[in-house]
Scaffold this motif. Structure first.
Motif, PDB file in Angstrom:
ATOM      1  N   UNK A   1      12.399 -40.352 111.201  1.00  0.00           N
ATOM      2  CA  UNK A   1      11.116 -39.655 111.344  1.00  0.00           C
ATOM      3  C   UNK A   1      10.905 -39.283 112.807  1.00  0.00           C
ATOM      4  N   UNK A   2      11.107 -40.255 113.693  1.00  0.00           N
ATOM      5  CA  UNK A   2      10.940 -39.985 115.119  1.00  0.00           C
ATOM      6  C   UNK A   2      11.876 -38.877 115.580  1.00  0.00           C
ATOM      7  N   UNK A   3      13.110 -38.900 115.108  1.00  0.00           N
ATOM      8  CA  UNK A   3      14.087 -37.877 115.482  1.00  0.00           C
ATOM      9  C   UNK A   3      13.666 -36.510 114.956  1.00  0.00           C
ATOM     10  N   UNK A   4      13.147 -36.453 113.737  1.00  0.00           N
ATOM     11  CA  UNK A   4      12.713 -35.176 113.160  1.00  0.00           C
ATOM     12  C   UNK A   4      11.547 -34.588 113.953  1.00  0.00           C
ATOM     13  N   UNK A   5      10.619 -35.433 114.401  1.00  0.00           N
ATOM     14  CA  UNK A   5       9.515 -34.943 115.235  1.00  0.00           C
ATOM     15  C   UNK A   5      10.075 -34.422 116.556  1.00  0.00           C
ATOM     16  N   UNK A   6      10.980 -35.185 117.164  1.00  0.00           N
ATOM     17  CA  UNK A   6      11.584 -34.768 118.434  1.00  0.00           C
ATOM     18  C   UNK A   6      12.309 -33.436 118.287  1.00  0.00           C
ATOM     19  N   UNK A   7      13.033 -33.249 117.195  1.00  0.00           N
ATOM     20  CA  UNK A   7      13.755 -31.986 116.973  1.00  0.00           C
ATOM     21  C   UNK A   7      12.790 -30.829 116.730  1.00  0.00           C
ATOM     22  N   UNK A   8      11.626 -31.117 116.161  1.00  0.00           N
ATOM     23  CA  UNK A   8      10.617 -30.068 115.993  1.00  0.00           C
ATOM     24  C   UNK A   8      10.171 -29.540 117.351  1.00  0.00           C
ATOM     25  N   UNK A   9      10.179 -30.427 118.336  1.00  0.00           N
ATOM     26  CA  UNK A   9       9.798 -30.042 119.696  1.00  0.00           C
ATOM     27  C   UNK A   9      10.982 -29.405 120.421  1.00  0.00           C
ATOM     28  N   UNK A  10      12.127 -30.093 120.437  1.00  0.00           N
ATOM     29  CA  UNK A  10      13.232 -29.686 121.298  1.00  0.00           C
ATOM     30  C   UNK A  10      14.155 -28.641 120.703  1.00  0.00           C
ATOM     31  N   UNK A  11      14.400 -28.656 119.409  1.00  0.00           N
ATOM     32  CA  UNK A  11      15.305 -27.677 118.796  1.00  0.00           C
ATOM     33  C   UNK A  11      14.564 -26.471 118.252  1.00  0.00           C
ATOM     34  N   UNK A  12      13.527 -26.725 117.471  1.00  0.00           N
ATOM     35  CA  UNK A  12      12.790 -25.637 116.825  1.00  0.00           C
ATOM     36  C   UNK A  12      11.737 -25.061 117.766  1.00  0.00           C
TER      37      UNK A  12
END
Length: 131
Positions: free
Chosen positions: A37-48
């Protein structure tokens, strides 16, 4: 009706959990799902980039009332999740709920009872419940 939904979910988890039935497996899968979950939130910020984090010290005036404090604090998120990021997060949160429920099953805890007790505590203590 809501208790039936939670109880049905808890029964479904009980019937479907085969591979990771050990308490150690359940605990580590729950921890892993939290990390995802934490990684998915981080990827929403950094990748997407659909959301951004505007983190800073939240300032609270010394003479602020509790209501003022509640109204002045924020999640420090800008933007909204795109459909793809929302879908990924919903799946990861679902996995987390699955393993949390599996932990309840392993320990003989009724998830609906936990939800009711926590809701009662929040209703009783209100804004003071998590201070």
């Amino acid at each position: 009706m809501k208790d039936v939904l939670v109880d049905d979910f808890q029964n479904s988890v009980s019937e479907s959990l085969i591979r990771h039935k050990s308490i150690i497996d359940i605990m580590t899968k729950l921890s892993e799902s939290n990390s995802r979950i934490n990684r998915a939130v981080a990827k929403s910020v950094t990748n997407c980039g659909c959301i951004s984090v505007s983190a800073h010290k939240q300032r609270i005036s010394d003479d602020a009332s509790l209501e003022d404090i509640v109204n002045s604090l924020s999640y420090q998120i800008e933007g909204e999740l795109c459909n793809n990021c929302r879908e990924v997060l919903e799946e990861e949160i679902g996995n987390n709920i699955y393993y949390l429920t599996a932990l309840c099953n392993a320990l003989g805890i009724n998830l609906f009872d936990v939800i009711i007790k926590e809701n009662d505590k929040i209703q009783t203590l209100g804004k003071f419940s998590m201070l």
